[in-house]
Design a protein around this motif. Structure first.
Motif, PDB file in Angstrom:
ATOM      1  N   VAL A  10       0.843  -1.204   0.000  1.00 34.42           N
ATOM      2  CA  VAL A  10       0.000   0.000   0.000  1.00 34.42           C
ATOM      3  C   VAL A  10       0.873   1.248   0.000  1.00 34.42           C
ATOM      4  O   VAL A  10       0.697   2.145  -0.842  1.00 34.42           O
ATOM      5  CB  VAL A  10      -0.972   0.004   1.205  1.00 34.42           C
ATOM      6  CG1 VAL A  10      -1.673   1.355   1.324  1.00 34.42           C
ATOM      7  CG2 VAL A  10      -1.996  -1.115   1.080  1.00 34.42           C
ATOM      8  N   LEU A  11       1.830   1.333   0.931  1.00 34.69           N
ATOM      9  CA  LEU A  11       2.677   2.524   1.039  1.00 34.69           C
ATOM     10  C   LEU A  11       3.567   2.692  -0.193  1.00 34.69           C
ATOM     11  O   LEU A  11       3.755   3.820  -0.682  1.00 34.69           O
ATOM     12  CB  LEU A  11       3.517   2.464   2.310  1.00 34.69           C
ATOM     13  CG  LEU A  11       2.736   2.495   3.624  1.00 34.69           C
ATOM     14  CD1 LEU A  11       3.677   2.368   4.813  1.00 34.69           C
ATOM     15  CD2 LEU A  11       1.881   3.756   3.732  1.00 34.69           C
ATOM     16  N   LEU A  16       4.769   5.324  -5.398  1.00 33.30           N
ATOM     17  CA  LEU A  16       4.891   5.161  -6.845  1.00 33.30           C
ATOM     18  C   LEU A  16       3.861   6.009  -7.594  1.00 33.30           C
ATOM     19  O   LEU A  16       4.150   6.557  -8.664  1.00 33.30           O
ATOM     20  CB  LEU A  16       4.732   3.686  -7.224  1.00 33.30           C
ATOM     21  CG  LEU A  16       4.850   3.357  -8.703  1.00 33.30           C
ATOM     22  CD1 LEU A  16       6.249   3.681  -9.224  1.00 33.30           C
ATOM     23  CD2 LEU A  16       4.529   1.892  -8.944  1.00 33.30           C
ATOM     24  N   MET A  17       2.677   6.144  -7.023  1.00 36.18           N
ATOM     25  CA  MET A  17       1.625   6.939  -7.663  1.00 36.18           C
ATOM     26  C   MET A  17       2.018   8.409  -7.818  1.00 36.18           C
ATOM     27  O   MET A  17       1.578   9.068  -8.751  1.00 36.18           O
ATOM     28  CB  MET A  17       0.307   6.821  -6.897  1.00 36.18           C
ATOM     29  CG  MET A  17      -0.457   5.542  -7.182  1.00 36.18           C
ATOM     30  SD  MET A  17      -0.842   5.316  -8.931  1.00 36.18           S
ATOM     31  CE  MET A  17      -1.922   6.708  -9.232  1.00 36.18           C
ATOM     32  N   LEU A  77      -2.925  -7.782  -5.586  1.00 32.26           N
ATOM     33  CA  LEU A  77      -3.397  -6.648  -6.389  1.00 32.26           C
ATOM     34  C   LEU A  77      -4.420  -5.815  -5.620  1.00 32.26           C
ATOM     35  O   LEU A  77      -4.541  -4.608  -5.859  1.00 32.26           O
ATOM     36  CB  LEU A  77      -3.999  -7.134  -7.709  1.00 32.26           C
ATOM     37  CG  LEU A  77      -3.008  -7.643  -8.754  1.00 32.26           C
ATOM     38  CD1 LEU A  77      -3.747  -8.186  -9.969  1.00 32.26           C
ATOM     39  CD2 LEU A  77      -2.037  -6.551  -9.161  1.00 32.26           C
ATOM     40  N   THR A  78      -5.129  -6.451  -4.686  1.00 28.80           N
ATOM     41  CA  THR A  78      -6.088  -5.722  -3.858  1.00 28.80           C
ATOM     42  C   THR A  78      -5.367  -4.660  -3.031  1.00 28.80           C
ATOM     43  O   THR A  78      -5.866  -3.545  -2.854  1.00 28.80           O
ATOM     44  CB  THR A  78      -6.855  -6.694  -2.945  1.00 28.80           C
ATOM     45  OG1 THR A  78      -7.518  -7.650  -3.764  1.00 28.80           O
ATOM     46  CG2 THR A  78      -7.864  -5.974  -2.081  1.00 28.80           C
ATOM     47  N   GLY A  83      -3.606   1.104  -2.387  1.00 31.89           N
ATOM     48  CA  GLY A  83      -2.626   2.190  -2.474  1.00 31.89           C
ATOM     49  C   GLY A  83      -3.024   3.235  -3.504  1.00 31.89           C
ATOM     50  O   GLY A  83      -2.900   4.445  -3.265  1.00 31.89           O
ATOM     51  N   VAL A  84      -3.510   2.796  -4.663  1.00 30.78           N
ATOM     52  CA  VAL A  84      -3.981   3.726  -5.700  1.00 30.78           C
ATOM     53  C   VAL A  84      -5.158   4.545  -5.155  1.00 30.78           C
ATOM     54  O   VAL A  84      -5.227   5.767  -5.341  1.00 30.78           O
ATOM     55  CB  VAL A  84      -4.381   2.967  -6.989  1.00 30.78           C
ATOM     56  CG1 VAL A  84      -5.059   3.896  -7.991  1.00 30.78           C
ATOM     57  CG2 VAL A  84      -3.174   2.295  -7.618  1.00 30.78           C
ATOM     58  N   THR A  85      -6.062   3.877  -4.463  1.00 24.94           N
ATOM     59  CA  THR A  85      -7.233   4.554  -3.894  1.00 24.94           C
ATOM     60  C   THR A  85      -6.822   5.539  -2.811  1.00 24.94           C
ATOM     61  O   THR A  85      -7.345   6.658  -2.746  1.00 24.94           O
ATOM     62  CB  THR A  85      -8.216   3.508  -3.326  1.00 24.94           C
ATOM     63  OG1 THR A  85      -8.574   2.610  -4.385  1.00 24.94           O
ATOM     64  CG2 THR A  85      -9.462   4.168  -2.769  1.00 24.94           C
ATOM     65  N   LEU A  86      -5.875   5.141  -1.954  1.00 23.81           N
ATOM     66  CA  LEU A  86      -5.393   6.044  -0.902  1.00 23.81           C
ATOM     67  C   LEU A  86      -4.730   7.276  -1.513  1.00 23.81           C
ATOM     68  O   LEU A  86      -4.939   8.398  -1.053  1.00 23.81           O
ATOM     69  CB  LEU A  86      -4.417   5.298   0.016  1.00 23.81           C
ATOM     70  CG  LEU A  86      -3.832   6.098   1.174  1.00 23.81           C
ATOM     71  CD1 LEU A  86      -4.935   6.655   2.079  1.00 23.81           C
ATOM     72  CD2 LEU A  86      -2.867   5.217   1.979  1.00 23.81           C
TER      73      LEU A  86
END
Length: 171
Positions: A10-11, A16-17, A77-78, A83-86
């Motif tokens: 997640v972090l 990366l995002m 992937l979840t 992480g993308v959502t956060l």
């Protein structure tokens, strides 16, 4: 151990995002094709939405697809989707809320990291059009004096927003 791996996924995805968002903002949104949507973000907004908000929808579709793939094929992937959502939530709070004041109340930070982020993005919007902008990140901001130096001499800077290069940090 699984919990640690999931937290790191997640972090790591959030970190990366920022690179993905920087590259997308600089070379897609400010590019010849992406500017069609993003231009609305650099103009006066009428109403609660702008065409640029379609980029958030695109990133949401990616997150939803990752959640679906994670539930069907590979569970990790979840956590990447989380992480993308956060990152999207952080973007919404910091960029849309803090910087562009799309909240029902107004808050302008007076010091620290949030002030620097606020000023850097305001300097990004100091330029008319898509060329010559600075600071393309959303949760990282280069030092404000560096951005002001980059903008100095830029002919497409809006006169009312032309920054003076000085040790002072206000915009």
């Amino acid at each position: 151990m699984n919990v640690l791996i999931n937290v790191l996924l997640v972090l790591g995805t959030v970190a990366l995002m920022e690179f993905v968002a920087y590259a997308t903002h600089r070379w897609v949104m400010h590019g010849p094709l992406g500017w069609r949507w993003h231009k609305s973000h650099h103009e006066e907004t009428h109403g609660p939405f702008e065409k640029n908000d379609l980029y958030a929808v695109c990133f949401a579709v990616v997150a939803i697809a990752l959640f679906a793939a994670g539930s069907l094929w590979w569970g990790r992937l979840t956590w990447i989707a989380t992480g993308v959502t956060l990152y999207g939530l952080i973007y919404f709070i910091v960029h849309d809320g803090l910087v562009h004041q799309r909240w029902p109340f107004r808050y302008v930070p007076r010091k620290g990291y949030l002030r620097r982020l606020y000023q850097a993005h305001r300097l990004h919007h100091a330029v008319e059009g898509r060329e010559g902008c600075v600071s393309f990140g959303f949760i990282y901001a280069p030092p404000v004096p560096d951005l002001k130096r980059q903008l100095q001499g830029n002919k497409s800077i809006r006169p009312e927003l032309r920054p003076e290069v000085s040790p002072r940090q206000d915009v």
